[in-house]
Design an enzyme around this catalytic site. Structure first.
Site, PDB file in Angstrom:
ATOM      1  N   GLU A 192      -6.928   5.199  -8.258  1.00  0.00           N
ATOM      2  CA  GLU A 192      -8.186   5.729  -7.735  1.00  0.00           C
ATOM      3  C   GLU A 192      -8.794   6.810  -8.618  1.00  0.00           C
ATOM      4  O   GLU A 192      -8.107   7.715  -9.092  1.00  0.00           O
ATOM      5  CB  GLU A 192      -7.943   6.297  -6.328  1.00  0.00           C
ATOM      6  CG  GLU A 192      -9.201   6.596  -5.576  1.00  0.00           C
ATOM      7  CD  GLU A 192      -9.090   6.233  -4.099  1.00  0.00           C
ATOM      8  OE1 GLU A 192      -9.994   6.609  -3.348  1.00  0.00           O
ATOM      9  OE2 GLU A 192      -8.120   5.564  -3.695  1.00  0.00           O
ATOM     10  N   THR A 227     -13.281   0.924  -2.399  1.00  0.00           N
ATOM     11  CA  THR A 227     -12.503   1.363  -1.253  1.00  0.00           C
ATOM     12  C   THR A 227     -13.361   2.175  -0.296  1.00  0.00           C
ATOM     13  O   THR A 227     -14.552   2.362  -0.517  1.00  0.00           O
ATOM     14  CB  THR A 227     -11.274   2.156  -1.744  1.00  0.00           C
ATOM     15  OG1 THR A 227     -10.408   2.443  -0.657  1.00  0.00           O
ATOM     16  CG2 THR A 227     -11.669   3.449  -2.429  1.00  0.00           C
ATOM     17  N   PHE A 271     -11.609  -1.354   5.466  1.00  0.00           N
ATOM     18  CA  PHE A 271     -10.574  -0.593   6.176  1.00  0.00           C
ATOM     19  C   PHE A 271     -10.528  -0.983   7.650  1.00  0.00           C
ATOM     20  O   PHE A 271     -11.389  -0.567   8.425  1.00  0.00           O
ATOM     21  CB  PHE A 271     -10.858   0.902   6.042  1.00  0.00           C
ATOM     22  CG  PHE A 271     -10.350   1.521   4.773  1.00  0.00           C
ATOM     23  CD1 PHE A 271     -10.315   0.817   3.584  1.00  0.00           C
ATOM     24  CD2 PHE A 271      -9.904   2.830   4.769  1.00  0.00           C
ATOM     25  CE1 PHE A 271      -9.846   1.400   2.416  1.00  0.00           C
ATOM     26  CE2 PHE A 271      -9.434   3.427   3.610  1.00  0.00           C
ATOM     27  CZ  PHE A 271      -9.408   2.714   2.428  1.00  0.00           C
ATOM     28  N   ASP A 286       0.857  -1.189   0.000  1.00  0.00           N
ATOM     29  CA  ASP A 286       0.000   0.000   0.000  1.00  0.00           C
ATOM     30  C   ASP A 286       0.895   1.242   0.000  1.00  0.00           C
ATOM     31  O   ASP A 286       1.249   1.766   1.051  1.00  0.00           O
ATOM     32  CB  ASP A 286      -0.890  -0.022   1.242  1.00  0.00           C
ATOM     33  CG  ASP A 286      -2.039   0.968   1.171  1.00  0.00           C
ATOM     34  OD1 ASP A 286      -2.424   1.355   0.056  1.00  0.00           O
ATOM     35  OD2 ASP A 286      -2.565   1.335   2.239  1.00  0.00           O
ATOM     36  N   LYS A 344      -9.977   2.054  -8.446  1.00  0.00           N
ATOM     37  CA  LYS A 344     -10.479   2.226  -7.081  1.00  0.00           C
ATOM     38  C   LYS A 344     -11.594   3.268  -7.065  1.00  0.00           C
ATOM     39  O   LYS A 344     -11.440   4.359  -7.613  1.00  0.00           O
ATOM     40  CB  LYS A 344      -9.349   2.675  -6.147  1.00  0.00           C
ATOM     41  CG  LYS A 344      -8.421   1.567  -5.724  1.00  0.00           C
ATOM     42  CD  LYS A 344      -7.343   2.074  -4.789  1.00  0.00           C
ATOM     43  CE  LYS A 344      -7.808   2.137  -3.358  1.00  0.00           C
ATOM     44  NZ  LYS A 344      -6.686   2.488  -2.431  1.00  0.00           N
TER      45      LYS A 344
END
Length: 319
Positions: free
Chosen positions: A89, A149, A171, A16, A125
């Site tokens: 993203e 996400t 998350f 990440d 994303k």
């Protein structure tokens, strides 16, 4: 065997980060990025030239196009290091606009394909709002795979499964943060660690639901605060981990045992749930943590996107 290698035997490890120069030493399968990670990277001396290169090559391009080109530039560098996929993203400010999200995702894929990257090496994303999930459903039908996400609840996860998205990123750390803040001085760190961590429990519940019903969508735990959260989710389909925590895993030889088991999940007594737009919105609204963290996450990514845009403008003015 160190913990990182032991984890890789039961879970696909993903990095990440936007810092692709760090990736090689940990040998992850995939990598994920977001606006905050890219912003952090371009402010480092070794990555600033990438931003200037994009601005100089496409000096007359509109700002949103420059932004997409910068994200894809980082993605291509990452794909030169990892054998699998990169997640890129869509602008968080489009999180409540299905059509705009679809259009922006298609543009990102066009840029990747123009750089010679096959479509199956990219995950787009998108924030797991109702509009984002609907955009992902449409994109998946076009063969563009998505990573949903800012996911904090089983409500969002079930809607993603209905949309047949490729992958979700629940998350862990941000759920943990919320419950710890709510508890204040009453928080017992030891009692709420490992399998009892509220973020870990959330991902485990989602994983069990998916595996019980044979849902093909991949579950990738994300946003970790400590190694204990990671080890407590060993066996999850994928885990995306920041370089600092990858380093801690590599430095430790403590045992890693599978904590999640797809076969065991099939034996559980779980009732199926289905959401339409109205019932999704109400169920998400009933979950204060998920509602607050989703809104907060979108705001934070939007702030960092604007900061990235400012850097692109400044680079353009100085070119």
């Amino acid at each position: 065997m160190n913990q990182l290698n032991a984890l890789k035997q039961v879970t696909t490890v993903v990095a990440d980060t936007g810092n692709f120069q760090q990736l090689a030493q940990y040998r992850p399968q995939d990598a994920t990025t977001n606006p905050s990670l890219i912003l952090k990277a371009v402010q480092q001396p070794q990555y600033a030239p990438l931003l200037h290169e994009v601005v100089q090559r496409f000096a007359d391009a509109p700002l949103d196009d420059l932004m997409d080109r910068l994200l894809v530039r980082f993605g291509c560098e990452i794909l030169a290091v990892v054998p699998g996929r990169v997640s890129t993203e869509v602008d968080a400010r489009l999180s409540f606009d299905t059509n705009a999200t679809v259009t922006r995702a298609q543009r990102l894929i066009e840029l990747y394909q123009g750089a010679g990257v096959p479509i199956d090496r990219v995950l787009i994303k998108i924030a797991a709002t109702w509009e984002g999930i609907e955009a992902a459903r449409l994109l998946e039908q076009q063969g563009i795979h998505t990573n949903l996400t800012l996911l904090f609840s089983k409500v969002q996860a079930i809607a993603c499964a209905q949309a047949k998205v490729q992958l979700i990123s629940p998350f862990v750390g941000r759920i943990y943060d919320w419950f710890k803040k709510q508890a204040g001085s009453q928080w017992d760190e030891a009692a709420m660690a490992g399998a009892n961590d509220p973020g870990v429990r959330s991902v485990r519940e989602i994983y069990h639901y998916y595996k019980h019903f044979g849902i093909a969508t991949e579950v990738m735990g994300a946003s970790f605060r400590n190694v204990g959260q990671i080890v407590a989710l060993a066996g999850c389909d994928l885990l995306t981990i920041a370089p600092e925590l990858l380093g801690q895993l590599e430095a430790s030889t403590a045992p890693v045992r599978p904590a999640l088991d797809a076969q065991a999940a099939r034996q559980l007594d779980i009732a199926p749930v289905h959401y339409d737009e109205a019932s999704f919105r109400f169920a998400l609204n009933e979950d204060a943590m998920a509602t607050e963290k989703l809104a907060e996450g979108i705001r934070a990514f939007a702030v960092d996107t604007r900061k990235l845009e400012d850097l692109l403008r400044q680079a353009g003015a100085g070119a």
